[in-house]
Scaffold this motif. Structure first.
Motif, PDB file in Angstrom:
ATOM      1  N   ILE A   1      -0.575   5.816  11.333  1.00 34.14           N
ATOM      2  CA  ILE A   1      -1.668   5.058  10.734  1.00 34.14           C
ATOM      3  C   ILE A   1      -2.758   6.002  10.235  1.00 34.14           C
ATOM      4  CG2 ILE A   1      -3.478   3.349  11.205  1.00 34.14           C
ATOM      5  CD1 ILE A   1      -1.570   2.071  13.222  1.00 34.14           C
ATOM      6  N   ASP A   2      -3.015   7.055  10.987  1.00 37.66           N
ATOM      7  CA  ASP A   2      -4.034   8.017  10.584  1.00 37.66           C
ATOM      8  C   ASP A   2      -3.634   8.737   9.295  1.00 37.66           C
ATOM      9  OD1 ASP A   2      -6.556   9.325  11.243  1.00 37.66           O
ATOM     10  OD2 ASP A   2      -5.364  11.130  11.518  1.00 37.66           O
ATOM     11  N   GLU A   3      -2.337   9.020   9.141  1.00 34.28           N
ATOM     12  CA  GLU A   3      -1.876   9.740   7.952  1.00 34.28           C
ATOM     13  C   GLU A   3      -1.881   8.860   6.709  1.00 34.28           C
ATOM     14  OE1 GLU A   3       2.092  12.087   6.207  1.00 34.28           O
ATOM     15  OE2 GLU A   3       2.024  11.443   8.321  1.00 34.28           O
ATOM     16  N   PHE A   4      -1.387   7.620   6.831  1.00 32.44           N
ATOM     17  CA  PHE A   4      -1.201   6.777   5.646  1.00 32.44           C
ATOM     18  C   PHE A   4      -2.311   5.756   5.426  1.00 32.44           C
ATOM     19  CE2 PHE A   4       3.036   8.360   6.686  1.00 32.44           C
ATOM     20  CZ  PHE A   4       3.453   8.812   5.438  1.00 32.44           C
ATOM     21  N   GLN A   5      -3.134   5.524   6.430  1.00 34.14           N
ATOM     22  CA  GLN A   5      -4.298   4.645   6.299  1.00 34.14           C
ATOM     23  C   GLN A   5      -3.959   3.263   5.715  1.00 34.14           C
ATOM     24  OE1 GLN A   5      -7.616   5.448   7.260  1.00 34.14           O
ATOM     25  NE2 GLN A   5      -6.634   7.187   8.247  1.00 34.14           N
ATOM     26  N   PRO A   6      -2.994   2.552   6.294  1.00 34.62           N
ATOM     27  CA  PRO A   6      -2.729   1.194   5.802  1.00 34.62           C
ATOM     28  C   PRO A   6      -3.878   0.264   6.163  1.00 34.62           C
ATOM     29  CG  PRO A   6      -1.516   1.577   7.826  1.00 34.62           C
ATOM     30  CD  PRO A   6      -2.160   2.890   7.453  1.00 34.62           C
ATOM     31  N   GLU A   7      -4.069  -0.748   5.342  1.00 37.87           N
ATOM     32  CA  GLU A   7      -5.094  -1.757   5.624  1.00 37.87           C
ATOM     33  C   GLU A   7      -4.491  -2.988   6.300  1.00 37.87           C
ATOM     34  OE1 GLU A   7      -8.016  -1.848   2.061  1.00 37.87           O
ATOM     35  OE2 GLU A   7      -6.219  -0.786   1.385  1.00 37.87           O
ATOM     36  N   GLY A   8      -3.167  -3.031   6.373  1.00 36.19           N
ATOM     37  CA  GLY A   8      -2.473  -4.085   7.087  1.00 36.19           C
ATOM     38  C   GLY A   8      -1.151  -3.546   7.607  1.00 36.19           C
ATOM     39  N   VAL A   9      -0.833  -3.837   8.890  1.00 40.65           N
ATOM     40  CA  VAL A   9       0.403  -3.356   9.509  1.00 40.65           C
ATOM     41  C   VAL A   9       1.238  -4.565   9.934  1.00 40.65           C
ATOM     42  CG1 VAL A   9       1.431  -1.915  11.294  1.00 40.65           C
ATOM     43  CG2 VAL A   9      -0.825  -1.318  10.363  1.00 40.65           C
TER      44      VAL A   9
ATOM     45  N   ARG B   1      -3.278  -1.483   0.841  1.00 38.83           N
ATOM     46  CA  ARG B   1      -2.114  -0.721   1.307  1.00 38.83           C
ATOM     47  C   ARG B   1      -1.536  -1.397   2.540  1.00 38.83           C
ATOM     48  NH1 ARG B   1      -1.903   5.717   1.577  1.00 38.83           N
ATOM     49  NH2 ARG B   1      -1.670   5.265  -0.636  1.00 38.83           N
ATOM     50  N   THR B   2      -0.246  -1.724   2.497  1.00 39.66           N
ATOM     51  CA  THR B   2       0.419  -2.392   3.608  1.00 39.66           C
ATOM     52  C   THR B   2       1.552  -1.523   4.150  1.00 39.66           C
ATOM     53  OG1 THR B   2       1.979  -3.566   2.139  1.00 39.66           O
ATOM     54  CG2 THR B   2      -0.100  -4.669   2.652  1.00 39.66           C
ATOM     55  N   LEU B   3       1.795  -1.642   5.444  1.00 38.53           N
ATOM     56  CA  LEU B   3       2.885  -0.919   6.113  1.00 38.53           C
ATOM     57  C   LEU B   3       3.763  -1.919   6.847  1.00 38.53           C
ATOM     58  CD1 LEU B   3       4.332   1.634   7.203  1.00 38.53           C
ATOM     59  CD2 LEU B   3       2.613   1.698   9.039  1.00 38.53           C
ATOM     60  N   PHE B   4       5.039  -1.995   6.457  1.00 43.13           N
ATOM     61  CA  PHE B   4       5.996  -2.898   7.108  1.00 43.13           C
ATOM     62  C   PHE B   4       6.866  -2.065   8.048  1.00 43.13           C
ATOM     63  CE2 PHE B   4      10.015  -5.126   7.541  1.00 43.13           C
ATOM     64  CZ  PHE B   4       9.648  -6.462   7.671  1.00 43.13           C
TER      65      PHE B   4
ATOM     66  N   ASN C   1       0.836   1.471  -2.451  1.00 41.13           N
ATOM     67  CA  ASN C   1       0.388   0.503  -1.455  1.00 41.13           C
ATOM     68  C   ASN C   1       1.469  -0.147  -0.604  1.00 41.13           C
ATOM     69  OD1 ASN C   1      -2.238   0.873  -2.312  1.00 41.13           O
ATOM     70  ND2 ASN C   1      -2.230  -0.880  -3.692  1.00 41.13           N
ATOM     71  N   PHE C   2       2.732  -0.085  -1.006  1.00 48.17           N
ATOM     72  CA  PHE C   2       3.781  -0.803  -0.271  1.00 48.17           C
ATOM     73  C   PHE C   2       4.609   0.210   0.510  1.00 48.17           C
ATOM     74  CE2 PHE C   2       7.647  -3.855  -0.635  1.00 48.17           C
ATOM     75  CZ  PHE C   2       7.350  -4.387   0.600  1.00 48.17           C
ATOM     76  N   LEU C   3       4.294   0.363   1.800  1.00 48.75           N
ATOM     77  CA  LEU C   3       4.947   1.356   2.655  1.00 48.75           C
ATOM     78  C   LEU C   3       5.893   0.661   3.628  1.00 48.75           C
ATOM     79  CD1 LEU C   3       1.763   3.447   3.560  1.00 48.75           C
ATOM     80  CD2 LEU C   3       3.338   3.815   1.644  1.00 48.75           C
ATOM     81  N   LEU C   4       7.044   1.280   3.875  1.00 48.15           N
ATOM     82  CA  LEU C   4       8.028   0.717   4.806  1.00 48.15           C
ATOM     83  C   LEU C   4       8.465   1.793   5.795  1.00 48.15           C
ATOM     84  CD1 LEU C   4       9.022  -0.389   1.630  1.00 48.15           C
ATOM     85  CD2 LEU C   4       9.889  -2.122   3.198  1.00 48.15           C
TER      86      LEU C   4
END
Length: 278
Positions: free
Chosen positions: A181-189, A124-127, A156-159
């Motif tokens: 980050i706590d809500e969506f738990q991305p593994e990469g920001v 899961r990534t967050l851009f 997995n692809f969050l923006l």
């Protein structure tokens, strides 16, 4: 293992994407079920105060203890970026730093290779877009024709299109980002970009230290995610017409020292040169 609840939840959410037990019930319900499991386990196996003391950050190891520690680097991209890594991608204006970073985030979300680098698993990534507001980011992603596995992209692809500085060295901003980050738990920001994310003098050791202390202690260590910053180089000068080395990163020297993985881009006519700077 001495993990915090947030670290344990991150591991369970990662595992649940493979097990498929709660992942299809929506993020909120999935988190509730997994947190209930964590709380139950905590009640059944409470941590001994002595054990907590042993797991202190200030613990000193003998060489034999250190050598026998069962810890290994877990790779997101083998030999380039690990799960608690600190990465940067840099280059001059208009070279495509944001687009290439978006493509990395997309491919990692789908567990697909990009350029010469293979992904290990879908993550899961967050851009976080601070240079481009919502409409500009949407235009760019539409032009990129992002597609493929719709389920993986949805999960997995969050923006997060902010379009302005988050003031990352500010305690209030750090607390707000921690909630996300706590809500969506991305593994990469992914942060676009370092300069806009901070919004202050990048040559200031105090500003960089306060920012990176949050990145290291919260994003990387507490949540077990990697951080990726888009950045730029210093302007070309006489004697250095091609500032594309690690030492050419704009700002305090602490930036280049802290980064574990660095990719540099440079325009070469109709192509883009991609270099591993670190």
């Amino acid at each position: 293992m001495g993990l915090t609840n947030a670290e344990t939840l991150s591991l369970l959410m990662n595992a649940d994407t493979r097990w498929g037990k709660f992942v299809n019930r929506g993020v909120a319900k999935q988190k509730k079920h997994l947190i209930d499991i964590i709380n139950y386990c905590r009640s059944q196996h409470p941590v001994d105060p002595v054990e907590e003391q042993v797991d202190s950050k200030l613990r000193v190891y003998t060489y034999e203890e250190f050598k026998n520690t069962e810890l290994n680097i877990e790779w997101v991209i083998p030999n380039l970026l690990h799960k608690k890594g600190f990465a940067s991608i840099s280059g001059p204006p208009q070279v495509g730093k944001s687009q290439i970073t978006l493509r990395f985030a997309e491919r990692l979300a789908k567990g697909e290779s990009f350029l010469k680098w293979p992904a290990v698993l879908p993550i899961r990534t967050l851009f976080i877009s601070m240079e481009m507001p919502h409409e500009e980011l949407k235009y760019i992603t539409d032009q990129m024709h992002i597609g493929g596995d719709a389920d993986l992209l949805r999960q997995n692809f969050l923006l997060m299109p902010i379009g302005s500085s988050i003031r990352l060295n500010n305690k209030k901003a750090q607390d707000e980002l921690k909630k996300v980050i706590d809500e969506f738990q991305p593994e990469g920001v992914f942060f676009d970009s370092l300069g806009v994310a901070i919004g202050e003098d990048l040559n200031s050791e105090k500003v960089i230290f306060e920012t990176f202390d949050f990145v290291n202690s919260v994003i990387r260590n507490e949540y077990g995610a990697f951080a990726w910053f888009i950045h730029h180089h210093r302007k070309a000068q006489i004697g250095n017409k091609k500032p594309n080395k690690l030492d050419d990163l704009y700002g305090n020297q602490y930036i280049g020292a802290q980064i574990t993985s660095a990719i540099g881009l440079w325009p070469m006519g109709d192509t883009i040169e991609v270099n591993c700077l670190k």
